[in-house]
Design a protein around this motif. Structure first.
Motif, PDB file in Angstrom:
ATOM      1  N   ASP A  44      45.956 106.184  39.709  1.00 16.60           N
ATOM      2  CA  ASP A  44      46.048 104.744  39.925  1.00 16.60           C
ATOM      3  C   ASP A  44      44.667 104.107  39.992  1.00 16.60           C
ATOM      4  O   ASP A  44      44.460 102.986  39.521  1.00 16.60           O
ATOM      5  CB  ASP A  44      46.801 104.452  41.226  1.00 16.60           C
ATOM      6  N   ALA A  45      43.705 104.823  40.577  1.00 11.24           N
ATOM      7  CA  ALA A  45      42.352 104.282  40.686  1.00 11.24           C
ATOM      8  C   ALA A  45      41.749 104.052  39.305  1.00 11.24           C
ATOM      9  O   ALA A  45      41.097 103.025  39.059  1.00 11.24           O
ATOM     10  CB  ALA A  45      41.472 105.231  41.496  1.00 11.24           C
ATOM     11  N   LEU A  46      41.967 104.982  38.393  1.00  5.35           N
ATOM     12  CA  LEU A  46      41.451 104.831  37.036  1.00  5.35           C
ATOM     13  C   LEU A  46      42.177 103.703  36.310  1.00  5.35           C
ATOM     14  O   LEU A  46      41.566 102.899  35.601  1.00  5.35           O
ATOM     15  CB  LEU A  46      41.623 106.146  36.274  1.00  5.35           C
ATOM     16  N   LEU A  47      43.473 103.625  36.514  1.00  5.02           N
ATOM     17  CA  LEU A  47      44.274 102.561  35.905  1.00  5.02           C
ATOM     18  C   LEU A  47      43.766 101.195  36.349  1.00  5.02           C
ATOM     19  O   LEU A  47      43.602 100.269  35.539  1.00  5.02           O
ATOM     20  CB  LEU A  47      45.737 102.758  36.302  1.00  5.02           C
ATOM     21  N   GLU A  48      43.484 101.061  37.638  1.00  5.07           N
ATOM     22  CA  GLU A  48      43.008  99.788  38.179  1.00  5.07           C
ATOM     23  C   GLU A  48      41.611  99.441  37.659  1.00  5.07           C
ATOM     24  O   GLU A  48      41.317  98.273  37.392  1.00  5.07           O
ATOM     25  CB  GLU A  48      43.010  99.848  39.711  1.00  5.07           C
ATOM     26  N   GLU A  49      40.761 100.446  37.492  1.00  9.58           N
ATOM     27  CA  GLU A  49      39.412 100.185  36.984  1.00  9.58           C
ATOM     28  C   GLU A  49      39.454  99.754  35.517  1.00  9.58           C
ATOM     29  O   GLU A  49      38.694  98.877  35.085  1.00  9.58           O
ATOM     30  CB  GLU A  49      38.533 101.422  37.153  1.00  9.58           C
ATOM     31  N   ILE A  50      40.330 100.358  34.744  1.00  2.77           N
ATOM     32  CA  ILE A  50      40.495  99.937  33.349  1.00  2.77           C
ATOM     33  C   ILE A  50      40.969  98.491  33.298  1.00  2.77           C
ATOM     34  O   ILE A  50      40.490  97.693  32.486  1.00  2.77           O
ATOM     35  CB  ILE A  50      41.477 100.872  32.614  1.00  2.77           C
TER      36      ILE A  50
ATOM     37  N   VAL B 166      34.083 103.930  32.947  1.00  2.00           N
ATOM     38  CA  VAL B 166      35.163 103.192  32.294  1.00  2.00           C
ATOM     39  C   VAL B 166      34.626 102.039  31.451  1.00  2.00           C
ATOM     40  O   VAL B 166      35.085 101.801  30.327  1.00  2.00           O
ATOM     41  CB  VAL B 166      36.175 102.678  33.336  1.00  2.00           C
ATOM     42  N   ARG B 167      33.630 101.328  31.972  1.00  2.00           N
ATOM     43  CA  ARG B 167      33.092 100.159  31.254  1.00  2.00           C
ATOM     44  C   ARG B 167      32.497 100.540  29.901  1.00  2.00           C
ATOM     45  O   ARG B 167      32.383  99.692  29.007  1.00  2.00           O
ATOM     46  CB  ARG B 167      32.053  99.445  32.104  1.00  2.00           C
ATOM     47  N   GLN B 168      32.106 101.814  29.730  1.00  2.00           N
ATOM     48  CA  GLN B 168      31.530 102.262  28.468  1.00  2.00           C
ATOM     49  C   GLN B 168      32.600 102.599  27.431  1.00  2.00           C
ATOM     50  O   GLN B 168      32.280 102.792  26.260  1.00  2.00           O
ATOM     51  CB  GLN B 168      30.645 103.496  28.691  1.00  2.00           C
ATOM     52  N   VAL B 169      33.842 102.664  27.869  1.00  3.48           N
ATOM     53  CA  VAL B 169      34.937 103.070  26.985  1.00  3.48           C
ATOM     54  C   VAL B 169      35.898 101.920  26.689  1.00  3.48           C
ATOM     55  O   VAL B 169      36.367 101.768  25.562  1.00  3.48           O
ATOM     56  CB  VAL B 169      35.710 104.260  27.594  1.00  3.48           C
ATOM     57  N   VAL B 170      36.185 101.102  27.698  1.00  9.39           N
ATOM     58  CA  VAL B 170      37.106  99.978  27.506  1.00  9.39           C
ATOM     59  C   VAL B 170      36.550  99.034  26.439  1.00  9.39           C
ATOM     60  O   VAL B 170      35.381  98.669  26.451  1.00  9.39           O
ATOM     61  CB  VAL B 170      37.315  99.219  28.831  1.00  9.39           C
ATOM     62  N   GLY B 171      37.398  98.693  25.497  1.00  9.82           N
ATOM     63  CA  GLY B 171      36.985  97.816  24.419  1.00  9.82           C
ATOM     64  C   GLY B 171      36.327  98.546  23.266  1.00  9.82           C
ATOM     65  O   GLY B 171      36.194  97.997  22.172  1.00  9.82           O
ATOM     66  N   LYS B 172      35.903  99.785  23.496  1.00  5.33           N
ATOM     67  CA  LYS B 172      35.329 100.614  22.433  1.00  5.33           C
ATOM     68  C   LYS B 172      36.403 101.513  21.827  1.00  5.33           C
ATOM     69  O   LYS B 172      36.484 101.671  20.606  1.00  5.33           O
ATOM     70  CB  LYS B 172      34.196 101.478  22.980  1.00  5.33           C
ATOM     71  N   ALA B 173      37.204 102.110  22.682  1.00  3.26           N
ATOM     72  CA  ALA B 173      38.280 102.993  22.234  1.00  3.26           C
ATOM     73  C   ALA B 173      39.547 102.183  22.007  1.00  3.26           C
ATOM     74  O   ALA B 173      39.932 101.364  22.849  1.00  3.26           O
ATOM     75  CB  ALA B 173      38.549 104.093  23.263  1.00  3.26           C
ATOM     76  N   ALA B 174      40.189 102.411  20.874  1.00  4.51           N
ATOM     77  CA  ALA B 174      41.459 101.741  20.598  1.00  4.51           C
ATOM     78  C   ALA B 174      42.534 102.204  21.561  1.00  4.51           C
ATOM     79  O   ALA B 174      43.451 101.447  21.897  1.00  4.51           O
ATOM     80  CB  ALA B 174      41.892 102.012  19.156  1.00  4.51           C
ATOM     81  N   LEU B 175      42.403 103.445  22.032  1.00  4.25           N
ATOM     82  CA  LEU B 175      43.403 104.020  22.928  1.00  4.25           C
ATOM     83  C   LEU B 175      42.701 104.959  23.896  1.00  4.25           C
ATOM     84  O   LEU B 175      41.960 105.852  23.475  1.00  4.25           O
ATOM     85  CB  LEU B 175      44.459 104.790  22.128  1.00  4.25           C
ATOM     86  N   ILE B 176      42.926 104.754  25.188  1.00 10.22           N
ATOM     87  CA  ILE B 176      42.468 105.695  26.212  1.00 10.22           C
ATOM     88  C   ILE B 176      43.661 106.553  26.586  1.00 10.22           C
ATOM     89  O   ILE B 176      44.615 106.075  27.201  1.00 10.22           O
ATOM     90  CB  ILE B 176      41.913 104.966  27.450  1.00 10.22           C
ATOM     91  N   GLN B 177      43.615 107.818  26.201  1.00  6.35           N
ATOM     92  CA  GLN B 177      44.784 108.673  26.351  1.00  6.35           C
ATOM     93  C   GLN B 177      44.889 109.327  27.730  1.00  6.35           C
ATOM     94  O   GLN B 177      45.966 109.793  28.101  1.00  6.35           O
ATOM     95  CB  GLN B 177      44.764 109.782  25.293  1.00  6.35           C
ATOM     96  N   SER B 178      43.795 109.382  28.462  1.00  7.09           N
ATOM     97  CA  SER B 178      43.737 110.259  29.631  1.00  7.09           C
ATOM     98  C   SER B 178      43.688 109.500  30.954  1.00  7.09           C
ATOM     99  O   SER B 178      42.814 109.740  31.787  1.00  7.09           O
ATOM    100  CB  SER B 178      42.518 111.170  29.507  1.00  7.09           C
ATOM    101  N   VAL B 179      44.614 108.594  31.160  1.00  2.39           N
ATOM    102  CA  VAL B 179      44.663 107.835  32.409  1.00  2.39           C
ATOM    103  C   VAL B 179      45.536 108.596  33.397  1.00  2.39           C
ATOM    104  O   VAL B 179      46.758 108.611  33.278  1.00  2.39           O
ATOM    105  CB  VAL B 179      45.203 106.407  32.178  1.00  2.39           C
TER     106      VAL B 179
END
Length: 238
Positions: free
Chosen positions: A102-108, A86-99
């Protein structure tokens, strides 16, 4: 045909289908699914006016970012995302489409908080209930949407789905209509109609997705051509 010619052809079909459905073609965002295509292909799509580019794999996204492959168009992440990446994508992608959990949501949320940003996301709906695919069960979407609403560093923009592979044309129209109803419901009840993205439809079925209400389609093969997939990893045509 060139990538530019393919984009023009797809846009012409978007316009025809949208108008036949009583919709404005300008409502439909065209995302080029650029998985397994190089930086030069991404640049060609951008030069031809693609609305956004979408990557399925974190390693490929990172590599192409280093080559400035996405300059001039928003970058979306559209594939399965593991929590440890997640840390490699957050802030790089304008939109994360594939959440899709809940665990992924919380990590983002955690990673976005570290960067002091708000990350735009979509909740992924596993509309076909397929065990091999990620995503929320449709019945869990209202609770997930409420959870997202309570997070300070995540902004929910809407829903996304990857339906089962069609055995015959038109088979997924019912699935698209089901996700559209879910989108309208949470938009009205939880978000005061501020959600603006319903991402569904790929190369083989995007006309039906548009008929069902999609505001965003993810098209790979029809723009970039066929990819050579490993035999053991065949998925739907993006």
């Amino acid at each position: 045909m060139s990538i530019g010619e393919n984009i023009a052809r797809v846009r012409a079909e978007i316009a025809a289908v949208a108008k036949a459905a009583g919709r404005d073609p300008a409502e439909i965002t065209l995302v080029g699914a650029s998985k397994m295509n190089d930086a030069a292909a991404c640049r060609e799509a951008i030069a031809a006016g693609i609305d956004a580019l979408g990557e399925n794999r974190v390693q490929e996204l990172v590599s192409k970012l280093e080559e400035n492959a996405y300059d001039g168009a928003p970058l979306h992440f559209i594939g399965h995302l593991q929590r440890n990446k997640v840390r490699q994508v957050v802030g790089k992608a304008a939109l994360i489409q594939s959440v899709g959990s809940d665990a992924l949501l919380e990590e983002i949320e955690r990673q976005a908080e570290k960067l002091e940003i708000v990350q735009d996301i979509l909740l992924e709906v596993n509309v076909g209930g397929e065990e091999a695919k990620s995503g929320y069960d449709p019945s869990d979407i209202p609770a997930a949407a409420q959870k997202a609403k309570e997070l300070a560093h995540v902004r929910l923009r809407g829903l996304m789905t990857v339906p089962p592979i069609e055995k015959k044309p038109g088979e997924n129209l019912t699935n698209f209509e089901k996700v559209d109803r879910l989108y309208v419901d949470i938009n009205q009840k939880l978000y005061d109609n501020t959600l603006d993205i319903l991402s569904m439809g790929m190369s083989g079925d995007y006309p039906d997705a548009i008929r069902a209400g999609a505001t965003m389609i993810r098209v790979g093969t029809a723009i970039f051509g066929h990819r050579a997939y490993p035999a053991a990893n065949q998925e739907g045509t993006v």
